[in-house]
Design an enzyme around this catalytic site. Structure first.
Site, PDB file in Angstrom:
ATOM      1  N   ASP A   1      -8.127   1.108  -3.934  1.00 16.98           N
ATOM      2  CA  ASP A   1      -9.233   0.692  -3.058  1.00 16.98           C
ATOM      3  C   ASP A   1     -10.208   1.852  -2.874  1.00 16.98           C
ATOM      4  O   ASP A   1      -9.851   2.879  -2.289  1.00 16.98           O
ATOM      5  CB  ASP A   1      -8.634   0.276  -1.697  1.00 16.98           C
ATOM      6  CG  ASP A   1      -9.669  -0.352  -0.778  1.00 16.98           C
ATOM      7  OD1 ASP A   1     -10.852  -0.413  -1.152  1.00 16.98           O
ATOM      8  OD2 ASP A   1      -9.269  -0.788   0.331  1.00 16.98           O
TER       9      ASP A   1
ATOM     10  N   HIS B   1       0.824  -1.202   0.000  1.00 18.67           N
ATOM     11  CA  HIS B   1       0.000   0.000   0.000  1.00 18.67           C
ATOM     12  C   HIS B   1       0.866   1.263   0.000  1.00 18.67           C
ATOM     13  O   HIS B   1       1.628   1.496   0.930  1.00 18.67           O
ATOM     14  CB  HIS B   1      -0.870  -0.062   1.267  1.00 18.67           C
ATOM     15  CG  HIS B   1      -1.736   1.122   1.521  1.00 18.67           C
ATOM     16  ND1 HIS B   1      -3.103   1.084   1.313  1.00 18.67           N
ATOM     17  CD2 HIS B   1      -1.459   2.364   1.965  1.00 18.67           C
ATOM     18  CE1 HIS B   1      -3.618   2.266   1.625  1.00 18.67           C
ATOM     19  NE2 HIS B   1      -2.647   3.062   2.034  1.00 18.67           N
TER      20      HIS B   1
ATOM     21  N   GLU C   1     -10.557  -2.157  -5.932  1.00 20.43           N
ATOM     22  CA  GLU C   1     -10.957  -2.905  -4.736  1.00 20.43           C
ATOM     23  C   GLU C   1     -12.183  -2.282  -4.074  1.00 20.43           C
ATOM     24  O   GLU C   1     -12.284  -1.051  -3.984  1.00 20.43           O
ATOM     25  CB  GLU C   1      -9.737  -2.864  -3.790  1.00 20.43           C
ATOM     26  CG  GLU C   1      -9.883  -3.606  -2.505  1.00 20.43           C
ATOM     27  CD  GLU C   1      -8.528  -3.646  -1.757  1.00 20.43           C
ATOM     28  OE1 GLU C   1      -7.461  -3.749  -2.410  1.00 20.43           O
ATOM     29  OE2 GLU C   1      -8.543  -3.557  -0.521  1.00 20.43           O
TER      30      GLU C   1
ATOM     31  N   HIS D   1     -12.829   1.545  -1.070  1.00 23.25           N
ATOM     32  CA  HIS D   1     -13.207   1.412   0.337  1.00 23.25           C
ATOM     33  C   HIS D   1     -14.652   1.853   0.556  1.00 23.25           C
ATOM     34  O   HIS D   1     -14.970   2.504   1.551  1.00 23.25           O
ATOM     35  CB  HIS D   1     -12.245   2.243   1.219  1.00 23.25           C
ATOM     36  CG  HIS D   1     -11.890   1.570   2.517  1.00 23.25           C
ATOM     37  ND1 HIS D   1     -12.572   1.788   3.677  1.00 23.25           N
ATOM     38  CD2 HIS D   1     -10.903   0.690   2.836  1.00 23.25           C
ATOM     39  CE1 HIS D   1     -12.026   1.081   4.657  1.00 23.25           C
ATOM     40  NE2 HIS D   1     -11.010   0.400   4.164  1.00 23.25           N
TER      41      HIS D   1
ATOM     42  N   TYR E   1      -7.864   6.534   2.770  1.00 22.52           N
ATOM     43  CA  TYR E   1      -8.921   5.976   1.925  1.00 22.52           C
ATOM     44  C   TYR E   1      -9.899   7.036   1.412  1.00 22.52           C
ATOM     45  O   TYR E   1     -10.414   6.927   0.318  1.00 22.52           O
ATOM     46  CB  TYR E   1      -9.675   4.880   2.673  1.00 22.52           C
ATOM     47  CG  TYR E   1      -8.844   3.639   2.853  1.00 22.52           C
ATOM     48  CD1 TYR E   1      -8.450   2.907   1.750  1.00 22.52           C
ATOM     49  CD2 TYR E   1      -8.444   3.224   4.118  1.00 22.52           C
ATOM     50  CE1 TYR E   1      -7.673   1.774   1.900  1.00 22.52           C
ATOM     51  CE2 TYR E   1      -7.675   2.086   4.272  1.00 22.52           C
ATOM     52  CZ  TYR E   1      -7.289   1.368   3.169  1.00 22.52           C
ATOM     53  OH  TYR E   1      -6.516   0.249   3.323  1.00 22.52           O
TER      54      TYR E   1
HETATM   55 MG    MG Z   1      -9.592  -2.888   1.167  1.00 17.77          MG
END
Ligand code: MG
Length: 401
Positions: free
Chosen positions: A207, A128, A233, A209, A159
């Protein structure tokens, strides 16, 4: 032959770093010195898992034959009548993973051998990369590339992106604010910047999220299509999964979904309808190695790959379980790796090692991982009302974290 039985079960909690409250289950057997470890970590509600284990699950499993993993898993699930919730699934996972560990020790084989043997020597991982601005994000991506990582998840300012401006109404309550539109703009910019700087050799991931409205997630998936992501994601919240048909209709970006899933019904139709490309459930959250193995085999039939959730709030024991599934599964896709700090290797001897973007299992019997209980006791779990999950939208209303 007299069966080897479960004699006692210890629930170990520890918070060694980054406020991650880990729950490890240790199953002791009637065979002197034979025990197994399993991950039961639901970091945000760890007391509930400990109580479920101590008052409900452990009294049921004491005295059971350690070899009967399927029987114990299935009966533990239905024994409560109500099932498929995160607390109970994690509690059952602790026992389940420990029983796979024990079965491996009895067979003198690593767990991946019991599953069917290796399809690969190691699991490719993604890590990440984040940053407060484009410069810092790119720096971090290049730092990971230099360490050998070939799959990198690119995020901008966490995020939710960087919260820009303050348009909260007067009297708005405290919280962790984010602006979905600002997030969308900053994430897109970051991905474009990184892709144009590093070229197409490196695989980029992102992501969402579950921080966008469903229709904005559709739009975002369309916008990132030219950037050739490895996957996008958690584009949607579990509650909105019917919208995957819309994303599929508008974008060819590969989709990974599932870290919040509890119930097989949540992934079954997404896989059957080929609406996602990667299942990425949290293995302890779904109930352990037994259901994860079943889900991987099910997904393989439909050409869907695995990408098990692998954050720092999966314990090292859970990461070891992920890795045994990874090196076995013919349809393995990628493994998320949280890059544990060095001292965690003392606390959890046998913790898998990552070299040059690959995570390697050891060849010890079972899961190949242990815990130094004395060291773990030096890091007791502290109670805390979580703040990062107290997420709010710019007008102050509660939002999904
Ligand atoms: Mg995730």
């Amino acid at each position: 032959m007299i069966p080897i039985t479960i004699q006692d079960v210890k629930v170990i909690t520890t918070m060694p770093y980054a406020n991650q409250r880990l729950v490890i289950v240790k199953v002791m057997t009637s065979e002197p010195g034979l025990y197994g470890l399993g991950c039961a970590t639901f970091t945000q509600r760890f007391h509930a898992v400990v109580a479920a284990l101590e008052h409900h699950v452990i009294p049921y499993v004491i005295g059971q034959d350690v070899q009967r993993i399927e029987d114990i898993w299935n009966m533990s699930m239905v024994n409560s009548y109500w099932r498929n919730g995160p607390v109970l699934n994690n509690a059952i996972s602790g026992i389940d993973q420990a029983l796979w560990d024990i079965k491996g020790k009895l067979a003198n084989m690593p767990v991946y051998q019991l599953l069917g043997g290796k399809c690969r020597e190691a699991a490719a991982v993604y890590t990440h990369a984040d940053g407060a601005d484009l410069h810092e994000i790119l720096d971090n991506v290049q730092k990971f590339q230099a360490e050998g990582y070939r799959y990198i998840r690119v995020q901008s300012g966490g995020y939710g992106g960087k919260y820009l401006g303050d348009v909260r109404p007067e009297g708005a309550v405290k919280g962790t604010y984010y602006d979905p539109k600002a997030y969308m703009r900053s994430a897109l910019k970051a991905l474009e910047h990184v892709r144009s700087s590093v070229g197409e050799e490196v695989e980029l991931l992102h992501d969402i999220h579950e921080r966008l409205t469903p229709i904005d997630a559709v739009g975002f998936a369309k916008m990132v299509e030219p950037l050739k992501l490895f996957f996008l994601e958690d584009a949607l919240a579990p509650e909105d999964i019917e919208w995957f048909t819309q994303i599929r209709a508008h974008s060819t970006v590969p989709l990974a979904m599932g870290e919040l899933f509890n119930n097989p019904l949540e992934w079954r139709s997404l896989v059957e309808r080929r609406l996602i490309d990667f299942i990425r459930m949290h293995v302890s959250q779904m109930g352990g190695i037994t259901p994860a193995r079943n889900a991987a085999i099910f997904a393989q039939i439909y050409g869907v790959r695995t990408a098990w959730h692998g954050p720092a709030d999966t314990s090292p024991v859970g990461h070891a379980a992920n890795l045994h599934l990874d090196v076995w599964a013919p349809n393995f896709g990628i493994q998320e790796w949280c890059r544990f700090p060095e001292f965690m290797y003392e606390l959890f001897p046998g913790l898998p090692e990552c070299r040059n973007g690959y995570l390697y299992p050891n060849d010890k019997p079972g899961l190949g991982i242990d815990i130094d209980e004395k060291l773990a006791a030096k890091y007791p779990c502290q109670d805390e009302v979580l703040t990062w999950t107290q997420t709010r939208l710019p007008d102050g209303s509660p939002a999904r974290p």
